[in-house]
Design an enzyme around this catalytic site. Structure first.
Site, PDB file in Angstrom:
ATOM      1  N   SER A  40      13.020  39.332  78.433  1.00  0.00           N
ATOM      2  CA  SER A  40      12.353  38.478  78.351  1.00  0.00           C
ATOM      3  C   SER A  40      12.534  36.160  78.768  1.00  0.00           C
ATOM      4  O   SER A  40      14.080  36.705  78.466  1.00  0.00           O
ATOM      5  CB  SER A  40      12.133  37.816  77.174  1.00  0.00           C
ATOM      6  OG  SER A  40      10.978  39.500  76.858  1.00  0.00           O
ATOM      7  N   ASP A  47       3.247  31.861  74.799  1.00  0.00           N
ATOM      8  CA  ASP A  47       4.819  32.139  75.578  1.00  0.00           C
ATOM      9  C   ASP A  47       5.700  31.978  76.557  1.00  0.00           C
ATOM     10  O   ASP A  47       6.491  32.238  77.066  1.00  0.00           O
ATOM     11  CB  ASP A  47       4.870  34.207  75.344  1.00  0.00           C
ATOM     12  CG  ASP A  47       5.961  34.680  74.682  1.00  0.00           C
ATOM     13  OD1 ASP A  47       6.415  33.432  74.824  1.00  0.00           O
ATOM     14  OD2 ASP A  47       5.653  35.509  75.071  1.00  0.00           O
ATOM     15  N   HIS A  83       9.298  33.592  72.754  1.00  0.00           N
ATOM     16  CA  HIS A  83       9.536  34.301  72.054  1.00  0.00           C
ATOM     17  C   HIS A  83      11.099  34.856  71.751  1.00  0.00           C
ATOM     18  O   HIS A  83      11.659  35.653  70.819  1.00  0.00           O
ATOM     19  CB  HIS A  83       8.592  35.854  71.600  1.00  0.00           C
ATOM     20  CG  HIS A  83       8.973  36.683  72.685  1.00  0.00           C
ATOM     21  ND1 HIS A  83       8.230  36.307  73.632  1.00  0.00           N
ATOM     22  CD2 HIS A  83      10.374  37.531  73.195  1.00  0.00           C
ATOM     23  CE1 HIS A  83       9.062  37.211  75.043  1.00  0.00           C
ATOM     24  NE2 HIS A  83       9.329  38.193  74.610  1.00  0.00           N
TER      25      HIS A  83
END
Length: 422
Positions: free
Chosen positions: A266, A183, A152
């Protein structure tokens, strides 16, 4: 027990309705709401959606939230905005002690932890989106430029720049492959050699273990570190696009910590106190005390190895994605996009624009049409269309059914093109 969670990725820099630019990628819709109730919209591409969607509830009556790259002026969580999670084994009775060192940058983005000049093997990942920019983190796996990050962080990007925090050198990057279900993505840096890599520990994390999360906190172009402890293992969370009517995405086997990871972390490492990577920072609670979630590094590296070996599977996509070549919004019964157009139009993906020379244009699909099925599978929204195409490869032939602006139903075989976004 349920937990509100949010993917924590990339910050975005072009403000549209308090966030990144509106849009839908070929693998998922993007619009979301932060914990303070403000609406956020993600950007990505092959099909673009409307902005400012509202939150929904699923069949259990619990709220579901969407994927998004940004909140405030251009900064925010990654996809999987608000979700529920369940405890796995090894949950401790206490929550441990996490950092409360949260601050706000001038642009309103949240910063967490202590700034550090550099971190061996850690890179900052900056992306250009069709209507904005994003920022996240990654880890160098090989000296010649193989980088691990969350999917993402780069999803929907048109270009990717990676900055090695130990040397300051910038590299252009491309996506080798990805696994959206877990992910994980692998990037390849152009012209890289002699890079310092992260040190990993594939041993399982332990409840109560002290940890350090590292990432581009707030997307400010600097690396931050924040401390915490492991509170549970084998966690499962369900993250759902805000306007999706599906059951959402499941991420399983996650490490839960008290580390105050925020947007921009992230794809960064979750490390033990010796500096060895035990996980990849992926999600965080969107309200209340922050709980961070990380994919165990052993799981992420197994996926990365499959990607670099070029082995495709149900979850692993290697190489470029396919594109139909349309921009779409959702259609509800009674109106185009739920707000305008011919009354009685079927629900589906409303075609707002068609890419010249693309697959849809070659098939005769025009703006104002509504795509209602792909290979016989009913399309009820733009999200459905994206999900139907997400696993396809360029050159694949699919049968697309649509209703043209005159109300005539049409169907034809379409050869999918190559997506210009990650």
């Amino acid at each position: 027990m349920t937990t509100a969670t949010a993917k924590i990725a990339a910050t975005a820099v072009a403000a549209v309705a308090l966030a990144a630019s509106p849009g839908m990628v070929a693998t998922g819709l993007a619009a979301a709401r932060t914990s303070d109730g403000t609406t956020v919209v993600d950007s990505s591409t092959i099909a673009s959606s409307t902005e400012g969607q509202t939150d929904q509830t699923d069949q259990t009556g619990q709220p579901t939230w969407a994927r998004h790259h940004g909140y405030g002026y251009g900064h925010g969580y990654g996809y999987g905005g608000y979700a529920y999670g369940s405890d796995g084994y090894g949950q401790s009775s206490g929550q441990g002690t996490g950092s409360s060192d949260l601050s706000q940058a001038a642009d309103g983005s949240t910063i967490s932890g202590t700034e550090v000049a550099s971190m061996k093997g850690v890179v900052m990942v900056d992306t250009v989106l069709p209507d904005g920019r994003g920022a996240g983190t990654g880890m160098i796996l090989t000296a010649d430029g193989e980088v691990l990050t969350n999917y993402h962080v780069v999803e929907g990007s048109t270009s990717i720049t990676v900055i090695d925090t130990t040397t300051g050198r910038k590299y252009s990057a491309s996506v080798v492959g990805h696994d959206a279900a877990h992910d994980v993505a692998v990037l390849r840096l152009s012209g890289a050699s002699g890079l310092s890599t992260v040190t990993v520990d594939r041993s399982p994390a332990q409840v109560g273990q002290s940890v350090v999360a590292v990432g581009q906190g707030g997307g400010q172009g600097s690396i931050y570190r924040v401390t915490g402890s492991v509170t549970a293992l084998d966690q499962s969370i369900t993250a759902q696009d805000e306007t999706s009517v599906g059951s959402g995405e499941q991420l399983t086997g996650l490490i839960r910590t008290t580390a105050d990871v925020v947007p921009g972390y992230s794809g960064g490492p979750l490390m033990d106190t010796s500096g060895r990577v035990i996980g990849i920072d992926t999600a965080a609670t969107s309200s209340g005390d922050i709980d961070g979630y990380a994919v165990p590094i052993s799981q992420a590296l197994a996926i990365a190895d499959q990607i670099t070996a070029g082995v495709r599977s149900e979850d692993v996509h290697v190489g470029a994605r396919a594109a139909l070549g349309v921009q779409v919004t959702d259609v509800t019964v009674g109106g185009y996009g739920g707000s305008r157009g011919a009354t009685g139009m079927p629900s589906g993906a409303a075609v707002a624009d068609v890419v010249a020379g693309g697959a849809a244009a070659a098939a005769g699909i025009t703006a104002g049409s509504t795509i209602t099925a792909v290979d016989g599978d009913t399309v009820t929204s733009g999200t459905d269309l994206s999900e139907d195409l997400s696993d396809e490869y360029p050159g694949t032939r699919v049968t697309v059914t649509w209703t043209d602006p005159s109300g005539t139903t049409r169907s034809t075989s379409v050869t999918l093109g190559t997506s210009t976004v990650a």
